[in-house]
Write a protein that holds these residues in place. Structure first.
Motif, PDB file in Angstrom:
ATOM      1  N   LEU A   1       0.823  -1.223   0.000  1.00 30.82           N
ATOM      2  CA  LEU A   1       0.000   0.000   0.000  1.00 30.82           C
ATOM      3  C   LEU A   1       0.851   1.263   0.000  1.00 30.82           C
ATOM      4  N   VAL A   2       1.943   1.248   0.767  1.00 33.45           N
ATOM      5  CA  VAL A   2       2.770   2.460   0.818  1.00 33.45           C
ATOM      6  C   VAL A   2       3.486   2.667  -0.515  1.00 33.45           C
ATOM      7  N   CYS A   3       3.772   1.579  -1.220  1.00 31.77           N
ATOM      8  CA  CYS A   3       4.396   1.733  -2.550  1.00 31.77           C
ATOM      9  C   CYS A   3       3.434   2.445  -3.512  1.00 31.77           C
ATOM     10  N   GLU A   4       2.138   2.210  -3.324  1.00 32.11           N
ATOM     11  CA  GLU A   4       1.145   2.928  -4.139  1.00 32.11           C
ATOM     12  C   GLU A   4       1.212   4.428  -3.847  1.00 32.11           C
ATOM     13  N   GLY A   5       1.401   4.741  -2.575  1.00 33.01           N
ATOM     14  CA  GLY A   5       1.529   6.141  -2.191  1.00 33.01           C
ATOM     15  C   GLY A   5       2.787   6.756  -2.787  1.00 33.01           C
ATOM     16  N   MET A   6       3.875   5.978  -2.802  1.00 40.03           N
ATOM     17  CA  MET A   6       5.128   6.514  -3.336  1.00 40.03           C
ATOM     18  C   MET A   6       5.008   6.760  -4.839  1.00 40.03           C
ATOM     19  N   LYS A   7       4.282   5.866  -5.510  1.00 40.75           N
ATOM     20  CA  LYS A   7       4.065   6.042  -6.951  1.00 40.75           C
ATOM     21  C   LYS A   7       3.370   7.393  -7.177  1.00 40.75           C
ATOM     22  N   ALA A   8       2.378   7.672  -6.352  1.00 42.90           N
ATOM     23  CA  ALA A   8       1.660   8.953  -6.472  1.00 42.90           C
ATOM     24  C   ALA A   8       2.605  10.131  -6.221  1.00 42.90           C
ATOM     25  N   ALA A   9       3.529   9.967  -5.282  1.00 44.89           N
ATOM     26  CA  ALA A   9       4.488  11.054  -5.001  1.00 44.89           C
ATOM     27  C   ALA A   9       5.343  11.327  -6.230  1.00 44.89           C
TER      28      ALA A   9
ATOM     29  N   ILE B   1       6.693   8.188   4.160  1.00 43.46           N
ATOM     30  CA  ILE B   1       5.261   7.878   4.313  1.00 43.46           C
ATOM     31  C   ILE B   1       5.042   6.455   4.834  1.00 43.46           C
ATOM     32  N   GLY B   2       3.850   6.218   5.354  1.00 41.34           N
ATOM     33  CA  GLY B   2       3.510   4.889   5.849  1.00 41.34           C
ATOM     34  C   GLY B   2       2.044   4.603   5.658  1.00 41.34           C
ATOM     35  N   ALA B   3       1.758   3.345   5.334  1.00 42.32           N
ATOM     36  CA  ALA B   3       0.361   2.911   5.255  1.00 42.32           C
ATOM     37  C   ALA B   3       0.057   2.091   6.501  1.00 42.32           C
ATOM     38  N   CYS B   4      -1.212   1.788   6.678  1.00 39.78           N
ATOM     39  CA  CYS B   4      -1.632   1.012   7.843  1.00 39.78           C
ATOM     40  C   CYS B   4      -2.666   0.009   7.359  1.00 39.78           C
ATOM     41  N   TYR B   5      -2.419  -1.263   7.616  1.00 39.58           N
ATOM     42  CA  TYR B   5      -3.396  -2.280   7.213  1.00 39.58           C
ATOM     43  C   TYR B   5      -3.721  -3.167   8.413  1.00 39.58           C
ATOM     44  N   ARG B   6      -4.988  -3.170   8.778  1.00 36.11           N
ATOM     45  CA  ARG B   6      -5.431  -3.899   9.981  1.00 36.11           C
ATOM     46  C   ARG B   6      -4.488  -3.625  11.151  1.00 36.11           C
ATOM     47  N   TYR B   7      -4.201  -2.379  11.342  1.00 37.30           N
ATOM     48  CA  TYR B   7      -3.403  -1.855  12.459  1.00 37.30           C
ATOM     49  C   TYR B   7      -1.892  -2.049  12.294  1.00 37.30           C
ATOM     50  N   TYR B   8      -1.456  -2.748  11.250  1.00 35.21           N
ATOM     51  CA  TYR B   8      -0.010  -2.935  11.041  1.00 35.21           C
ATOM     52  C   TYR B   8       0.519  -1.894  10.060  1.00 35.21           C
TER      53      TYR B   8
ATOM     54  N   GLY C   1      -6.846   0.552  -0.190  1.00 33.42           N
ATOM     55  CA  GLY C   1      -7.235  -0.219   0.987  1.00 33.42           C
ATOM     56  C   GLY C   1      -6.524   0.104   2.283  1.00 33.42           C
ATOM     57  N   SER C   2      -5.725   1.161   2.282  1.00 38.03           N
ATOM     58  CA  SER C   2      -5.052   1.515   3.533  1.00 38.03           C
ATOM     59  C   SER C   2      -6.085   2.002   4.558  1.00 38.03           C
ATOM     60  N   TRP C   3      -5.884   1.597   5.798  1.00 40.69           N
ATOM     61  CA  TRP C   3      -6.805   2.011   6.866  1.00 40.69           C
ATOM     62  C   TRP C   3      -6.477   3.401   7.380  1.00 40.69           C
ATOM     63  N   GLY C   4      -5.374   3.928   6.932  1.00 34.61           N
ATOM     64  CA  GLY C   4      -4.976   5.261   7.390  1.00 34.61           C
ATOM     65  C   GLY C   4      -3.491   5.408   7.148  1.00 34.61           C
ATOM     66  N   THR C   5      -2.899   6.438   7.694  1.00 33.78           N
ATOM     67  CA  THR C   5      -1.453   6.589   7.556  1.00 33.78           C
ATOM     68  C   THR C   5      -0.781   6.032   8.819  1.00 33.78           C
ATOM     69  N   ALA C   6       0.441   5.561   8.647  1.00 38.93           N
ATOM     70  CA  ALA C   6       1.165   4.976   9.779  1.00 38.93           C
ATOM     71  C   ALA C   6       1.671   6.066  10.722  1.00 38.93           C
ATOM     72  N   PHE C   7       1.811   7.285  10.189  1.00 36.07           N
ATOM     73  CA  PHE C   7       2.285   8.457  10.942  1.00 36.07           C
ATOM     74  C   PHE C   7       2.007   9.655  10.058  1.00 36.07           C
ATOM     75  N   ASP C   8       2.228  10.847  10.555  1.00 37.38           N
ATOM     76  CA  ASP C   8       1.972  12.038   9.745  1.00 37.38           C
ATOM     77  C   ASP C   8       2.915  12.062   8.545  1.00 37.38           C
ATOM     78  N   THR C   9       2.326  12.150   7.374  1.00 39.64           N
ATOM     79  CA  THR C   9       3.081  12.139   6.120  1.00 39.64           C
ATOM     80  C   THR C   9       4.125  13.255   6.092  1.00 39.64           C
TER      81      THR C   9
END
Ligand code: GLY
Ligand code: MN
Ligand code: MN
Length: 357
Positions: A145-153, A216-223, A178-186
């Motif tokens: 999921l975070v790699c998807e975010g990096m692609k967008a960056a 950046i960080g993604a979060c999936y089922r709390y991980y 499908g990310s449940w949120g960010t792992a920390f502030d982007t």
């Protein structure tokens, strides 16, 4: 054996405790599988207790499997309630993970000297540090999921775009997949701000030739996952390219050195030596990496001070950087799974200064 039974084995059979109180939020999530409990009490003899205030009571009953769910009323003293139950269970040596000073005092007072209290959070970390196959699956997904975010960056960074606009595209891309949120502030830190390792994300407009650190960080089922890349808006300069190659080599060599039984300090040394030999030792102002899981920063630490040894099932970050005040910073970070032989990257790709725009 489930996680609670593993903890009980360690604490009760091996260390002689007869109760374990869990009050740390991430630990509660680890054992109960849902956020929102107020504390958990595991007795040697008796049912595992989950204490929860009214606001989360129904969710606890629905999601907190294997517990007696105890409602805590607003006017009740949680620690007094737990202490009464612990004495009911006949607990005489109660281990706990973390308690505020206030709760510790309240608990100790309510136990009236009939049970001893001892902080044993390290036993929980022994479990949490080594991810099981279910956790590994979730973390692999958080990595995708975070790699998807990096692609967008890489598709968004260009002169004239503001840091928060890049962050918005990143977070939207991760959420959509499908990310449940960010792992920390982007973090999108551009220009001279990229020299601040935790530069945050502001409304600064990115300019031609700026270094841009995207952490950046993604979060999936709390991980959680944690990934950094550095790119340049427009055309990279020779100096930027040269520094980038140093960080990239340091990162790659350190990742290659990761394997079970390696000393965490030695992995830090691999990267640090390469950066020192390039004359930038003083500009690498943090440790090489950290464990990650339900929290972004977990043991083991990868640094010169670390006494940790890596073990199969640890998930750690490898994130060397060079930060030059006034010029900018470069960091490259991946989240990797430690294996008996080597490692598996949960994040990968985008090892370039060049944006895709
Ligand atoms: N994103 C925070 C860190 O890399 O540790
Ligand atoms: Mn990071
Ligand atoms: Mn990190």
């Amino acid at each position: 054996m489930n996680r609670i039974d593993l903890l009980k084995k360690k604490a009760f059979e091996e260390k002689g405790f007869d109760g374990f109180l869990i009050a740390n939020e991430a630990n509660m999530l680890y054992f109960a599988g849902f956020p929102g409990a107020s504390c958990l009490l595991f007795p040697r003899d008796g049912e595992n207790m989950l204490y929860v205030y009214g606001v989360n009571y129904e969710q606890a009953k629905a999601e907190g499997k294997g517990f007696h769910v105890e409602l805590v009323k607003r006017d009740e003293n949680l620690m007094a309630k737990v202490a009464a139950k612990a004495l009911d269970f006949g607990i005489k040596k109660l281990a706990f993970d973390t308690l505020t000073v206030e709760n510790y005092r309240s608990l100790a007072k309510s136990l009236r000297g009939k049970a001893k209290l001892k902080p044993m959070g390290k036993l929980v970390w022994e479990l949490r540090k080594v991810k099981d196959s279910g956790e590994i699956e979730l973390m692999r997904k958080a990595g995708e999921l975070v790699c998807e975010g990096m692609k967008a960056a890489y598709e968004t960074v260009k002169p004239g775009v503001r840091e928060y606009e890049v962050a918005a595209e990143i977070e939207y891309a991760m959420r959509r997949k499908g990310s449940w949120g960010t792992a920390f502030d982007t973090i999108v830190a551009s220009g001279a701000r990229s020299a601040f390792p935790h530069g945050g994300c502001t409304d600064r407009e990115i300019r031609e030739g700026d270094l841009v650190v995207v952490d950046i960080g993604a979060c999936y089922r709390y991980y959680r996952s944690d990934m950094t890349r550095t790119l340049v808006a427009g055309k990279p300069s020779e100096k930027q390219k040269k520094l980038y190659e140093v960080v990239k080599t340091a990162q790659q060599k350190a990742v290659q050195a990761v394997k079970a039984k390696a000393k965490a300090k030695d992995i830090d040394t691999v990267a640090r030596k390469i950066i020192e030999e390039a004359g930038h030792g003083v500009n690498f102002v943090h440790g090489l990496g950290h464990g990650i899981g339900l929290e972004v920063h977990e043991p083991p630490a990868l640094s010169q001070q670390s006494k940790d040894k890596l073990a199969a099932g640890n998930v750690v970050t490898i994130e060397p950087g060079i930060y030059i005040v006034g010029f900018g910073g470069i960091r490259i970070e991946d989240t990797v799974l430690v294996r008996e032989q080597g490692s598996e990257k949960f994040t990968d790709g985008f090892y370039t200064l060049e944006a895709s725009t």
